[in-house]
Design a protein around this motif. Structure first.
Motif, PDB file in Angstrom:
ATOM      1  N   ALA A   1      90.998  49.961  17.929  1.00  0.00           N
ATOM      2  CA  ALA A   1      91.476  50.950  18.942  1.00  0.00           C
ATOM      3  C   ALA A   1      90.808  50.700  20.265  1.00  0.00           C
ATOM      4  N   ASP A   2      91.423  51.125  21.134  1.00  0.00           N
ATOM      5  CA  ASP A   2      90.878  50.874  22.474  1.00  0.00           C
ATOM      6  C   ASP A   2      91.060  52.040  23.327  1.00  0.00           C
ATOM      7  N   ILE A   3      89.811  52.797  23.630  1.00  0.00           N
ATOM      8  CA  ILE A   3      90.019  54.354  24.206  1.00  0.00           C
ATOM      9  C   ILE A   3      89.224  54.201  25.140  1.00  0.00           C
TER      10      ILE A   3
ATOM     11  N   GLY B   1      98.402  48.630  30.937  1.00  0.00           N
ATOM     12  CA  GLY B   1      98.023  48.576  29.660  1.00  0.00           C
ATOM     13  C   GLY B   1      98.331  47.157  29.030  1.00  0.00           C
ATOM     14  N   HIS B   2      98.157  47.146  27.646  1.00  0.00           N
ATOM     15  CA  HIS B   2      98.592  46.041  26.921  1.00  0.00           C
ATOM     16  C   HIS B   2      98.848  46.236  25.431  1.00  0.00           C
ATOM     17  N   TYR B   3      99.517  45.273  24.695  1.00  0.00           N
ATOM     18  CA  TYR B   3      99.761  45.476  23.560  1.00  0.00           C
ATOM     19  C   TYR B   3      98.399  45.460  22.896  1.00  0.00           C
TER      20      TYR B   3
ATOM     21  N   PHE C   1     101.034  50.042  22.407  1.00  0.00           N
ATOM     22  CA  PHE C   1     100.378  49.551  23.618  1.00  0.00           C
ATOM     23  C   PHE C   1      99.641  50.546  24.014  1.00  0.00           C
ATOM     24  N   THR C   2      98.490  50.186  25.054  1.00  0.00           N
ATOM     25  CA  THR C   2      97.872  51.085  25.644  1.00  0.00           C
ATOM     26  C   THR C   2      98.410  51.241  27.050  1.00  0.00           C
ATOM     27  N   ILE C   3      98.010  52.692  27.427  1.00  0.00           N
ATOM     28  CA  ILE C   3      98.399  53.187  28.890  1.00  0.00           C
ATOM     29  C   ILE C   3      96.964  53.836  29.355  1.00  0.00           C
ATOM     30  N   GLU C   4      96.614  53.132  30.572  1.00  0.00           N
ATOM     31  CA  GLU C   4      95.024  53.133  31.097  1.00  0.00           C
ATOM     32  C   GLU C   4      95.182  52.981  32.622  1.00  0.00           C
ATOM     33  N   PRO C   5      95.669  54.075  33.229  1.00  0.00           N
ATOM     34  CA  PRO C   5      95.498  54.130  34.585  1.00  0.00           C
ATOM     35  C   PRO C   5      94.019  54.536  35.072  1.00  0.00           C
TER      36      PRO C   5
ATOM     37  N   ILE D   1      91.381  56.611  32.040  1.00  0.00           N
ATOM     38  CA  ILE D   1      91.902  57.398  30.868  1.00  0.00           C
ATOM     39  C   ILE D   1      92.816  56.248  30.017  1.00  0.00           C
ATOM     40  N   GLU D   2      92.740  56.363  28.886  1.00  0.00           N
ATOM     41  CA  GLU D   2      93.290  54.995  28.136  1.00  0.00           C
ATOM     42  C   GLU D   2      93.467  55.547  26.566  1.00  0.00           C
ATOM     43  N   ASP D   3      94.844  55.937  26.165  1.00  0.00           N
ATOM     44  CA  ASP D   3      95.269  56.089  25.062  1.00  0.00           C
ATOM     45  C   ASP D   3      96.135  54.976  24.409  1.00  0.00           C
TER      46      ASP D   3
HETATM   47 MN    MN Z   1      92.839  48.587  27.080  1.00  0.00          MN
END
Ligand code: MN
Ligand code: GLY
Ligand code: MN
Length: 434
Positions: free
Chosen positions: A250-252, A330-332, A373-377, A411-413
């Motif tokens: 996980a990466d939050i 973001g990234h896989y 993948f993550t979305i992290e603006p 913010i990253e999900d």
């Molecule tokens: Mn990330």
């Protein structure tokens, strides 16, 4: 068949495919072993080879090996030292044991002896060191096999998705404890400890160094030096921290304001933009287009909050968003926090070109069902990146100076692409705890 056993069949299929296109009959995958510090007898924390844990949830048994020949049951050479200095690693219970012929070893040379003549037709995947380099293996980390496996790893099995959902629940529990520690006025180091305690794990059992940043430290993208003393004033808190479950990550990231006001409003604006871009996730969309679209949204936020004297369109066209949002969207994510294959066009290793305008974007592929993948603006005040705009009258430097003491916002999900849209496994994890 259970989800794990279906996953194992999938992994075998991926390796069958990679072996078919190769000169090898079989593959030997090493779990790896911890590196020892120079002129010392203490080892660095151990991280298992991701291609080993792709097969089974064993992440703490260094010097183990998997041997696989198409059509045969995979063999696990499980290392258990005869050693009264250390504890024997605990094995996770579960169905993985049904999928493997298990041989216990206390000497890695047993592996090459068991392979016999087959060793010269076997490709090796793992870190190369003595004595492996003298075993006479057919190839060490052949690129063609690695490209093939990495390309297909982007699509997760149901078992992998379950592990990632659970990793998110674990991390969300840590995040909630960290948030409470922030509002209780704790130091970065105390918040870090609260995060680990809530997850019941130690620092080396997280997928990356947690970023626990108070106030202006939030502008340091990979800030991981935890101040042991609480600051005189808590203004803002940026936490980017993850978890492992069965080897999956996980990466939050969350950002919190100590008080209502313009920083809190900025957090809300970035949060809304993040959710808005996630709504566009579905098969066939280009991740690159989402990244560029996010720059447009960031331009709008920068304009709305008065960081510029020109409008959003001009902010975007002149590239002014880039110093504020310098990393990729973001990234896989999967077995590795920055999971592999984001630039691969096909399993033969053909790749997308890097784009000089967005050098830190880690993912170029089109979205397909099963990808995660993550979305992290984010928006930060990073002085080093603002230097080149010194004296530029389009920037409202006074307003930018007001944000500097807060560092920044991210913010990253993590998001799963489904057949017709997406599943936000991070928001679902937080919701399951409330
Ligand atoms: Mn990330
Ligand atoms: N935590 C590292 C990243 O968000 O990519
Ligand atoms: Mn992160």
């Amino acid at each position: 068949m259970s989800h794990y056993l279906q996953h194992l069949e999938h992994v075998k299929g991926r390796f069958d495919h990679a072996l078919q296109g190769s000169d090898f009959d079989a593959v030997l995958i090493a779990a790896g072993q911890p590196a020892v510090a120079f002129l010392d007898d203490n080892a660095y924390p151990y991280r298992v080879n991701p291609l080993f844990k792709y097969w089974l949830p064993i992440t703490a048994s260094p010097k183990s090996f998997i041997y696989y020949r198409s059509g045969e049951k995979p063999r696990l050479f499980l290392y258990q030292a005869r050693d009264f200095w250390h504890s024997t690693p605990k094995l996770p219970p579960g169905e993985w044991q049904e999928g493997f012929d298990v041989t216990l070893i206390d000497n890695v040379e047993t592996v090459v002896q068991a392979l016999g003549k087959q060793v010269s037709n076997t490709a090796f995947l793992g870190e190369v060191h003595a004595p492996i380099d003298s075993w006479g293996l057919a190839a060490l980390n052949p690129e063609s096999m690695i490209h093939s496996i990495h390309f297909h790893r982007a699509i997760k099995t149901e078992w992998e998705l379950q592990n990632m959902r659970k990793a998110n629940v674990l991390a969300a529990r840590g995040h909630n404890a960290a948030r409470d520690a922030f509002y209780a006025g704790k130091s970065e180091l105390e918040i870090h400890a609260a995060y680990l305690a809530a997850m019941k794990c130690r620092e080396t059992e997280t997928p990356y160094n947690s970023i626990i940043a108070l106030n202006q430290n939030g502008a340091i993208l990979h800030y991981d030096v935890y101040d042991a003393d609480a600051p005189a004033e808590h203004r803002s808190f940026l936490i980017d921290a993850g978890a492992y479950y069965n080897g999956y990550c996980a990466d939050i990231t969350r950002s919190y304001a100590a008080k209502d006001g313009f920083y809190g409003d900025l957090v809300a604006a970035v949060d809304a933009a993040e959710l808005a871009i996630i709504k566009k996730v579905k098969p066939g969309v280009s991740y690159y287009d989402l990244h560029v679209e996010m720059h447009r949204m960031i331009a709008q936020i920068l304009a709305d909050f008065g960081f510029f004297k020109v409008n959003a369109e001009t902010i975007f066209e002149r590239g002014y968003t880039r110093p504020f949002f310098p990393h990729g969207l973001g990234h896989y994510i999967g077995l590795q926090v920055h999971d592999v294959g984001g630039y691969l066009k096909s399993d033969d290793g053909t790749s997308y070109e890097r784009d000089a305008t967005h050098p830190f974007l880690r993912l170029r592929r089109e979205l397909e069902a099963g990808q995660v993948f993550t979305i992290e603006p984010g928006i930060y005040v990073i002085d080093q990146l603002l230097e080149e705009f010194d004296g530029n009258e389009d920037f409202n430097w006074q307003r930018i100076a007001e944000l500097r003491p807060y560092g920044g916002v991210r913010i990253e999900d993590s998001v799963v692409v489904t057949a017709d849209g997406y599943e936000n496994i991070t928001r679902d994890a937080f919701a399951s705890l409330s």
